[in-house]
Design a protein around this motif. Structure first.
Motif, PDB file in Angstrom:
ATOM      1  N   ASN A  26       0.845  -1.189   0.000  1.00  0.00           N
ATOM      2  CA  ASN A  26       0.000   0.000   0.000  1.00  0.00           C
ATOM      3  C   ASN A  26       0.883   1.242   0.000  1.00  0.00           C
ATOM      4  N   ALA A  27       0.446   2.282  -0.709  1.00  0.00           N
ATOM      5  CA  ALA A  27       1.210   3.523  -0.803  1.00  0.00           C
ATOM      6  C   ALA A  27       0.649   4.554   0.173  1.00  0.00           C
ATOM      7  N   TYR A  28       1.576   5.282   0.842  1.00  0.00           N
ATOM      8  CA  TYR A  28       1.185   6.316   1.796  1.00  0.00           C
ATOM      9  C   TYR A  28       1.970   7.576   1.483  1.00  0.00           C
ATOM     10  N   CYS A  29       1.311   8.726   1.642  1.00  0.00           N
ATOM     11  CA  CYS A  29       2.088   9.965   1.549  1.00  0.00           C
ATOM     12  C   CYS A  29       3.049  10.003   2.720  1.00  0.00           C
ATOM     13  N   VAL A  30       4.094  10.797   2.623  1.00  0.00           N
ATOM     14  CA  VAL A  30       5.135  10.824   3.643  1.00  0.00           C
ATOM     15  C   VAL A  30       4.561  11.185   5.001  1.00  0.00           C
ATOM     16  N   ARG A  31       3.695  12.161   5.073  1.00  0.00           N
ATOM     17  CA  ARG A  31       3.131  12.582   6.350  1.00  0.00           C
ATOM     18  C   ARG A  31       2.326  11.463   7.002  1.00  0.00           C
ATOM     19  N   CYS A  32       1.491  10.789   6.263  1.00  0.00           N
ATOM     20  CA  CYS A  32       0.700   9.697   6.827  1.00  0.00           C
ATOM     21  C   CYS A  32       1.591   8.535   7.253  1.00  0.00           C
ATOM     22  N   TYR A  33       2.588   8.227   6.434  1.00  0.00           N
ATOM     23  CA  TYR A  33       3.478   7.117   6.769  1.00  0.00           C
ATOM     24  C   TYR A  33       4.195   7.391   8.086  1.00  0.00           C
ATOM     25  N   ASP A  34       4.737   8.619   8.232  1.00  0.00           N
ATOM     26  CA  ASP A  34       5.460   8.949   9.465  1.00  0.00           C
ATOM     27  C   ASP A  34       4.533   8.917  10.684  1.00  0.00           C
ATOM     28  N   ASN A  35       3.305   9.437  10.516  1.00  0.00           N
ATOM     29  CA  ASN A  35       2.364   9.441  11.633  1.00  0.00           C
ATOM     30  C   ASN A  35       1.935   8.039  12.032  1.00  0.00           C
ATOM     31  N   LEU A  36       1.827   7.163  11.061  1.00  0.00           N
ATOM     32  CA  LEU A  36       1.302   5.825  11.334  1.00  0.00           C
ATOM     33  C   LEU A  36       2.382   4.817  11.728  1.00  0.00           C
ATOM     34  N   PHE A  37       3.548   4.912  11.108  1.00  0.00           N
ATOM     35  CA  PHE A  37       4.500   3.816  11.222  1.00  0.00           C
ATOM     36  C   PHE A  37       5.888   4.195  11.730  1.00  0.00           C
ATOM     37  N   ALA A  38       6.230   5.476  11.769  1.00  0.00           N
ATOM     38  CA  ALA A  38       7.601   5.850  12.124  1.00  0.00           C
ATOM     39  C   ALA A  38       7.917   5.452  13.566  1.00  0.00           C
ATOM     40  N   ASN A  39       9.107   4.882  13.776  1.00  0.00           N
ATOM     41  CA  ASN A  39       9.574   4.555  15.120  1.00  0.00           C
ATOM     42  C   ASN A  39      10.049   5.810  15.839  1.00  0.00           C
ATOM     43  N   SER A  40       9.936   5.782  17.157  1.00  0.00           N
ATOM     44  CA  SER A  40      10.418   6.907  17.951  1.00  0.00           C
ATOM     45  C   SER A  40      11.879   6.686  18.315  1.00  0.00           C
ATOM     46  N   CYS A  41      12.677   7.730  18.175  1.00  0.00           N
ATOM     47  CA  CYS A  41      14.110   7.637  18.471  1.00  0.00           C
ATOM     48  C   CYS A  41      14.320   7.494  19.980  1.00  0.00           C
ATOM     49  N   GLU A  42      15.149   6.534  20.370  1.00  0.00           N
ATOM     50  CA  GLU A  42      15.431   6.276  21.781  1.00  0.00           C
ATOM     51  C   GLU A  42      16.111   7.466  22.446  1.00  0.00           C
ATOM     52  N   GLU A  43      16.854   8.226  21.692  1.00  0.00           N
ATOM     53  CA  GLU A  43      17.621   9.336  22.256  1.00  0.00           C
ATOM     54  C   GLU A  43      16.808  10.624  22.305  1.00  0.00           C
ATOM     55  N   CYS A  44      16.318  11.102  21.160  1.00  0.00           N
ATOM     56  CA  CYS A  44      15.641  12.411  21.110  1.00  0.00           C
ATOM     57  C   CYS A  44      14.125  12.315  21.226  1.00  0.00           C
ATOM     58  N   LYS A  45      13.595  11.093  21.179  1.00  0.00           N
ATOM     59  CA  LYS A  45      12.151  10.827  21.321  1.00  0.00           C
ATOM     60  C   LYS A  45      11.319  11.327  20.133  1.00  0.00           C
ATOM     61  N   GLN A  46      11.959  11.827  19.087  1.00  0.00           N
ATOM     62  CA  GLN A  46      11.245  12.283  17.894  1.00  0.00           C
ATOM     63  C   GLN A  46      11.069  11.123  16.917  1.00  0.00           C
ATOM     64  N   PRO A  47      10.041  11.183  16.072  1.00  0.00           N
ATOM     65  CA  PRO A  47       9.853  10.101  15.103  1.00  0.00           C
ATOM     66  C   PRO A  47      10.999  10.036  14.095  1.00  0.00           C
ATOM     67  N   ILE A  48      11.323   8.838  13.679  1.00  0.00           N
ATOM     68  CA  ILE A  48      12.349   8.639  12.656  1.00  0.00           C
ATOM     69  C   ILE A  48      11.619   8.582  11.317  1.00  0.00           C
ATOM     70  N   GLU A  49      11.659   9.685  10.609  1.00  0.00           N
ATOM     71  CA  GLU A  49      10.859   9.826   9.394  1.00  0.00           C
ATOM     72  C   GLU A  49      11.346   8.877   8.306  1.00  0.00           C
ATOM     73  N   CYS A  50      10.480   8.654   7.337  1.00  0.00           N
ATOM     74  CA  CYS A  50      10.777   7.638   6.333  1.00  0.00           C
ATOM     75  C   CYS A  50      11.972   7.994   5.465  1.00  0.00           C
ATOM     76  N   ASP A  51      12.330   9.270   5.397  1.00  0.00           N
ATOM     77  CA  ASP A  51      13.494   9.640   4.596  1.00  0.00           C
ATOM     78  C   ASP A  51      14.758   9.733   5.441  1.00  0.00           C
ATOM     79  N   SER A  52      14.666   9.280   6.726  1.00  0.00           N
ATOM     80  CA  SER A  52      15.841   9.235   7.606  1.00  0.00           C
ATOM     81  C   SER A  52      16.259   7.783   7.806  1.00  0.00           C
ATOM     82  N   LYS A  53      17.527   7.588   8.123  1.00  0.00           N
ATOM     83  CA  LYS A  53      18.022   6.236   8.363  1.00  0.00           C
ATOM     84  C   LYS A  53      17.620   5.794   9.767  1.00  0.00           C
ATOM     85  N   ASP A  54      17.030   4.633   9.878  1.00  0.00           N
ATOM     86  CA  ASP A  54      16.558   4.083  11.150  1.00  0.00           C
ATOM     87  C   ASP A  54      17.535   2.991  11.592  1.00  0.00           C
TER      88      ASP A  54
END
Length: 279
Positions: A26-54
């Motif tokens: 399934n295809a998602y726009c970047v904003r929806c993908y980050d809101n739905l599936f992005a992992n939270s960074c253990e250090e900064c607590k911010q979401p790891i967006e789809c265009d960032s290395k996880d």
């Protein structure tokens, strides 16, 4: 990325000419993908967006820039690291804080190197050697003497005693009797052949006996309870007219009052207190 997908699977907005991400076809726009599936960074607590290395380790996730040593803040990306109490540390910081010191050379045992442990202490594998032949001990059987470790052949050559009974080498433990070494399993009662190691025994003519055998073979019998009077029983006994009693058995035959420190009378084969004898 752009493709022929037309709408975001979640918000249904058009994806034409826009970046999107795929998940389970399934295809998602970047904003929806980050809101739905992005992992939270253990250090900064911010979401790891789809265009960032996880970067993931044991179910936890970090931004690439956040994946650092908890002590010195140096990047751990593509570098060896160790975990302690949920903190990630570079090998240098981990060694300084937590690594064991080699019992032999007192230098740090670095993470990832093989460590030998024995009796609560740690060694480098190359330091864990026989004190005599200097060959590595690894997981071989060993014997410790005066805080030094020896392989079994070297220990036997240098120190081992031979059992007085079976004449074989005593590698550990053992019993000394009449200045002679014995295996525990060879140190037996001269009568019934039961093992005496850790048990009370009596020596007779340089032979060890359990209490039962000594009593049956040599000890005098208590006139009251008929049990043997031995050094392993009561420390005191009473003797009268070729008869003996355990001190606790030397009682009036009628009222049972202890007679060991009192005067007494005899009535036939019985001993009685003065009160019962005069009644």
């Amino acid at each position: 990325m752009t493709s022929n997908h037309t709408d975001c699977h979640y918000c249904l907005q058009s994806l034409r000419g826009r970046k999107y991400a795929l998940r389970e076809e399934n295809a998602y726009c970047v904003r929806c993908y980050d809101n739905l599936f992005a992992n939270s960074c253990e250090e900064c607590k911010q979401p790891i967006e789809c265009d960032s290395k996880d970067l993931a380790y044991k179910g936890r996730h970090w931004h690439e820039a956040c994946f650092k040593c908890a002590k010195c803040n140096r990047s751990l990306v593509e570098k060896p690291f160790a975990a302690k109490d949920e903190l990630l540390l570079c090998t240098g910081c981990y060694s300084d804080e937590y690594s064991s010191k080699c019992f032999h050379c007192q230098r740090t045992i670095m993470p990832g190197s093989r460590k030998m442990e024995f009796k609560g202490s740690s060694w480098h594998e190359s330091c864990f050697v026989c004190q005599h032949c200097r060959q590595p001990l690894g997981t071989k059987p060993l014997i410790t003497k005066d805080n030094e470790n020896y392989c079994v052949p070297c220990y036997e050559k240098q120190f081992a005693h031979h059992c007085y009974s079976c004449k074989k080498i005593i590698t550990s433990g053992g019993v000394t009797y009449h200045d002679q070494p014995w295996h525990k399993e060879c140190f037996l009662c001269a009568g019934c052949k039961t093992q005496l190691s850790g048990q009370r025994f009596i020596s007779k003519d340089e032979h060890p006996y359990c209490e039962d055998c000594f009593g049956k073979l040599y000890a005098k019998k208590c006139a009251a309870c008929r049990r043997p009077i031995t050094a392993l029983g009561s420390a005191k006994f009473v003797s009268f007219e070729e008869r003996q009693w355990h001190e606790e058995c030397f009682n009036c035959a009628k009222c049972c009052v202890p007679l060991a420190d009192l005067g007494f009378l005899t009535q036939g084969n019985d001993v009685v207190c003065h009160k019962c004898g005069s009644a």
